[in-house]
Structure formats: C-alpha cells, structure tokens
Design a protein around this motif. Structure first.
Motif, PDB file in Angstrom:
ATOM      1  N   GLN A 142      -0.629 -35.288   2.965  1.00 39.45           N
ATOM      2  CA  GLN A 142      -1.400 -34.052   2.816  1.00 39.45           C
ATOM      3  C   GLN A 142      -0.843 -32.945   3.703  1.00 39.45           C
ATOM      4  O   GLN A 142      -0.770 -31.782   3.293  1.00 39.45           O
ATOM      5  CB  GLN A 142      -2.863 -34.317   3.152  1.00 39.45           C
ATOM      6  N   ALA A 143      -0.433 -33.333   4.912  1.00 35.73           N
ATOM      7  CA  ALA A 143       0.153 -32.332   5.809  1.00 35.73           C
ATOM      8  C   ALA A 143       1.458 -31.793   5.230  1.00 35.73           C
ATOM      9  O   ALA A 143       1.750 -30.592   5.330  1.00 35.73           O
ATOM     10  CB  ALA A 143       0.396 -32.930   7.191  1.00 35.73           C
ATOM     11  N   GLY A 144       2.232 -32.662   4.602  1.00 37.69           N
ATOM     12  CA  GLY A 144       3.491 -32.236   4.024  1.00 37.69           C
ATOM     13  C   GLY A 144       3.327 -31.246   2.895  1.00 37.69           C
ATOM     14  O   GLY A 144       4.180 -30.368   2.695  1.00 37.69           O
ATOM     15  N   THR A 145       2.234 -31.347   2.159  1.00 39.51           N
ATOM     16  CA  THR A 145       2.000 -30.426   1.043  1.00 39.51           C
ATOM     17  C   THR A 145       1.152 -29.226   1.444  1.00 39.51           C
ATOM     18  O   THR A 145       0.822 -28.382   0.604  1.00 39.51           O
ATOM     19  CB  THR A 145       1.294 -31.166  -0.106  1.00 39.51           C
ATOM     20  N   GLY A 146       0.776 -29.149   2.723  1.00 40.31           N
ATOM     21  CA  GLY A 146      -0.030 -28.026   3.189  1.00 40.31           C
ATOM     22  C   GLY A 146      -1.511 -28.219   3.006  1.00 40.31           C
ATOM     23  O   GLY A 146      -2.303 -27.301   3.256  1.00 40.31           O
ATOM     24  N   GLY A 147      -1.922 -29.412   2.602  1.00 40.78           N
ATOM     25  CA  GLY A 147      -3.336 -29.660   2.370  1.00 40.78           C
ATOM     26  C   GLY A 147      -4.112 -30.040   3.604  1.00 40.78           C
ATOM     27  O   GLY A 147      -5.344 -30.178   3.559  1.00 40.78           O
ATOM     28  N   ALA A 148      -3.427 -30.240   4.720  1.00 37.98           N
ATOM     29  CA  ALA A 148      -4.101 -30.603   5.970  1.00 37.98           C
ATOM     30  C   ALA A 148      -3.187 -30.249   7.127  1.00 37.98           C
ATOM     31  O   ALA A 148      -1.972 -30.091   6.960  1.00 37.98           O
ATOM     32  CB  ALA A 148      -4.440 -32.095   5.995  1.00 37.98           C
ATOM     33  N   LYS A 149      -3.776 -30.116   8.305  1.00 37.80           N
ATOM     34  CA  LYS A 149      -3.016 -29.876   9.530  1.00 37.80           C
ATOM     35  C   LYS A 149      -2.934 -31.182  10.312  1.00 37.80           C
ATOM     36  O   LYS A 149      -3.926 -31.912  10.436  1.00 37.80           O
ATOM     37  CB  LYS A 149      -3.687 -28.797  10.383  1.00 37.80           C
ATOM     38  N   LEU A 150      -1.765 -31.448  10.861  1.00 37.84           N
ATOM     39  CA  LEU A 150      -1.541 -32.730  11.527  1.00 37.84           C
ATOM     40  C   LEU A 150      -2.516 -33.040  12.664  1.00 37.84           C
ATOM     41  O   LEU A 150      -3.005 -34.167  12.758  1.00 37.84           O
ATOM     42  CB  LEU A 150      -0.102 -32.812  12.029  1.00 37.84           C
ATOM     43  N   PRO A 151      -2.826 -32.095  13.543  1.00 42.21           N
ATOM     44  CA  PRO A 151      -3.810 -32.425  14.581  1.00 42.21           C
ATOM     45  C   PRO A 151      -5.150 -32.856  13.987  1.00 42.21           C
ATOM     46  O   PRO A 151      -5.807 -33.764  14.512  1.00 42.21           O
ATOM     47  CB  PRO A 151      -3.926 -31.120  15.383  1.00 42.21           C
ATOM     48  N   ASP A 152      -5.536 -32.217  12.889  1.00 46.89           N
ATOM     49  CA  ASP A 152      -6.783 -32.613  12.225  1.00 46.89           C
ATOM     50  C   ASP A 152      -6.650 -33.994  11.593  1.00 46.89           C
ATOM     51  O   ASP A 152      -7.601 -34.789  11.603  1.00 46.89           O
ATOM     52  CB  ASP A 152      -7.159 -31.596  11.147  1.00 46.89           C
TER      53      ASP A 152
END
Length: 438
Positions: A406-416
């Motif tokens: 999800q982080a890779g596709t922009g759907g989430a932020k890694l710290p979250d």
C-alpha cells in the motif's frame, strides 16, 4: 560490533513454550524416534522450497542407502508452505523434515508442531555459531539444525552506475538517497532501487538500524514495531517514496527482473541468498553486476542487517526423528552439501566448518569474477545477533507485506503502516492467550 548473545532469545523461547502449554497446545515430546532395524531403508520426507536442497538430498541418498530422503518442493513458507506444514501436523501426516525460517520456528513451537531432538543433536552444538543454534533451541529443547544466516548487501550494475556518474556504490543511506535522486533526475524512467513488499527484507532494514520488533521482560512479550527507532527507518523510506525516487515492483515479481534486465532498476539491497536469484533471473546481464556492502546509517560505526536464515526442522509425529536429525545435521555440515548450498542456494553457512569451504572463495562470473562472499564475510562481525522474533510472525509478516504494498502505491504512509502492524500484532498475540505489552 557483533553482540553474541542468546539470552534474549532463550528467554523468549521459554516464554513461547510456557504460553503454548498454558494455551493447551500439545507437547512435542522428547522422543527422538526408534533406532530399531526395519526390513528396508528408513524413508524420510522433506518439504521445502529453496533451490539446491534437492541436490543436497541427492548427495545424501548416494552415500546413505539405509536412510533415504525424498524432497518435495512446496510453496515458500510465506506463500502457503507453512500453512501446509501445520495442517499436515494437525492431520497426523506431516513429513519428518521441513525447511522452516528462524522467524517462524517460535510460531511452530507454540503450535506444538515440532519434535524434540535435543538428545540426537546435542553433540553437534559446538559445530555451529552460537546464535544460530539458539535459533533452533526453544525453551531448552532443540528442534532441528541451523542451515544458514543471511547478511545483506548491495547488488548493483557497475556499467549503469558509471553511466549515471556514480563513481562508487553508496556507503551510507544518505549517499543512497543522493544517488537515487541523481539517477532519477538524469532519466525519470530509471531508478536506483526498488521498494518491494517483502516483510522480511524490511525486517533486515529494521534489524540493521537497531529497531527491534519483539522483546521479553517480566514474563511478558513486548512489541515495539511502532517504536521511535522503527519510525526513523519508515520515515527514511517514505521520504524516498514521496519523491518518487524508487520503483515499486512487488518483491521477486517478474516485473522486477524485467526492469533490472532493461536497465530501469540499477541495484537491490537484499540478502546473500538473493545473489543466485538475480543471476538466474537476468542472465543476459551477466558480468555487469557487483556486490558492495549494504549502505549504513553511520560510516564510522558500520552495522549491517540480516534477512532470513532457515533451519531443517523435525516435525511432530516423525517416526524416525533420530535419523531425521542425523540428516539435518549432515546437510548443514557435510562439505559437499555445503558447497552445493553455497553455489545454488546462496547460503552463508551456519556451521563454523562451512566458513572454510572453498566455494566461499570462488569467483562468481555473473558478478564480474568478484569473490562476492568476501563482502558478506566482512559484514558478519558487524551484525547484531541479538535480534529476536515473535510468536506470530506469519500474521505479522502478512500484515506488514500488505502495508508495504500500500505504501508503494501511495495508499498508505510507512510510519502509519508500522503503527497498524503493531496494533494488529498485539491483538493477535492477546487472542492467542499471550501476555503482551506494547
């Protein structure tokens, strides 16, 4: 700055065993199988997925006519292999032997899926690095033999680094970020590296940074996946993603190797076992690659990461556990077997005798004739071996892998993502009846 300490692992292992018993999990017992002679050779089944294991099995079978092993290739553990193994144990038809990653052994122990082979293996303990033996010993009981460790390094295209003006591989993560920006500015279709969705590769990055995920204290588990140290690692990679400086092909996906072959991805930060995977996946680029140390956070105090390592475990219900243990130890220590596993599987041996195996000093044609294991040898004394795995890694790795994607596709932020994985892991552990804080 290696920390040769098994105390944390031993404490965690004891806690796993105790909680498994409290939860009503069946004991694996202390039997090591019957030595009684049979009408024919003892037959052992072995499930695993690593390339080269079948060749070591063939070597064994040629020299041990009285104990014959059949290797059955399964899906990798994270892609269904472990579920298949656990289901077979529950059904009473499991193989005697299984490839189980160190990270998953505590979960197998908690499920009562392992056979105690302490008596059959005790005399071999001194043949292995202490911390690897601790990985297969839980609550004072040994459940198999260590095969390897997995120091990480930078695999990179020498020719393309030169093309984009990178005179030497990045030694620090600051240099890595600068080089990523330089390459992408020169050609927006080209990336220094890839940000995949492999949870254990990401674990190696956390391991390097001194950002543990699990610990034990006061007879309870501690979960620190969402800690400040882990947020530091996540924020670094999120920064590169925000600037679109990394490709985001899924880990080990054909798209990744297509981009490597086409010169769109110039490097990979991964474990020693990835070196033959790259070599077999982008054969047309042979001779253009090289290996450099993994970038570090502090050049004055280099610390490296570890991504993987497996055991040959003996599963519960094995009728010939002593013979199974004999094979497991042989596979990890026999010079011909170890040479095969170095060349084909890409292991860094857990057995101390393996460190003198000639295969470790052989030039690798794919990597331009470089003696690539010299890099991994130099890193080993700078890996913190006190890293500890938790009892729910199957679930934790699935949740993290999903979050990385999800982080890779922009759907989430890694710290979250790390905070979410922290919460889900704690909930899963509590659901299993474990005492946990975090």
């Amino acid at each position: 700055m290696t920390i040769h300490s098994g105390r944390a692992l031993a404490a965690a292992a004891a806690l796993v065993t105790a909680t498994a018993l409290l939860a009503g999990c069946s004991s694996s017992g202390s039997s090591t199988g019957s030595d009684a002679a049979s009408a024919g050779p003892v037959k052992l089944d072995f499930w695993g997925w690593a390339p080269g294991y079948d060749q070591s099995v063939a070597l064994w079978n040629k020299s041990h006519p009285n104990i014959q092993v059949t290797f059955d290739k399964t899906a990798s553990g994270s892609k269904g292999g472990y579920t298949k193994m656990l289901t077979a144990v529950q059904a009473g038809n499991a193989p005697c032997l299984a490839q189980v990653g160190y990270e998953t052994l505590p979960s197998f122990a908690a499920a009562g899926a392992l056979q105690d082979v302490t008596d059959a293996t005790a005399s071999a303990k001194s043949q292995f690095a202490d911390w690897t033996w601790n990985q297969v010993t839980i609550g004072g009981k040994t459940y198999g033999a260590p095969v390897d460790t997995a120091p990480m390094a930078l695999m990179y295209r020498k020719d393309l680094f030169a093309k984009y003006g990178i005179s030497k591989p990045p030694a620090t993560w600051d240099e890595y970020a600068a080089d990523a920006a330089k390459v992408h500015a020169a050609d927006p279709s080209v990336y220094l590296g890839d940000f995949g969705n492999d949870a254990y590769n990401y674990a190696g990055l956390a391991w390097q940074a001194g950002a543990p995920w699990f610990g034990t204290a006061n007879q309870q588990w501690q979960v620190t996946i969402g800690s400040a140290a882990n947020t530091k690692v996540a924020s670094y990679w999120q920064g590169l993603l925000d600037k679109k400086l990394l490709k985001t092909d899924p880990s080990f996906d054909p798209s990744l190797y297509s981009d490597m072959a086409n010169g769109k991805i110039l490097s990979d930060v991964n474990a020693v076992w990835d070196t033959p995977i790259i070599a077999s996946s982008v054969k047309g680029t042979s001779g253009k690659w090289a290996i450099a140390p993994m970038p570090v956070w502090d050049a004055g105090n280099p610390v490296y990461g570890n991504d993987g390592g497996s055991a040959t475990a003996v599963l519960k219900g094995c009728a010939h556990a002593r013979e199974a243990a004999q094979f497991a130890l042989w596979m990890s220590t026999d010079p011909d077997s170890v040479a095969n596993l170095i060349k084909v599987t890409g292991i860094y041996p857990a057995a101390t005798s393996g460190l003198g195996n000639p295969a470790l000093s052989a030039p690798d044609p794919f990597y331009g004739g470089q003696k690539i294991y010299d890099v991994f040898n130099a890193e080993m004394s700078h890996i913190n071996t006190s890293w500890q795995w938790g009892p729910t890694m199957t679930q934790t790795s699935t949740d993290l892998g999903d979050g990385l994607g999800q982080a890779g596709t922009g759907g989430a932020k890694l710290p979250d993502v790390m905070g979410t994985v922290q919460s889900k892991t704690v909930a899963q552990m509590k659901q299993q009846g474990l005492t946990v804080s975090g």
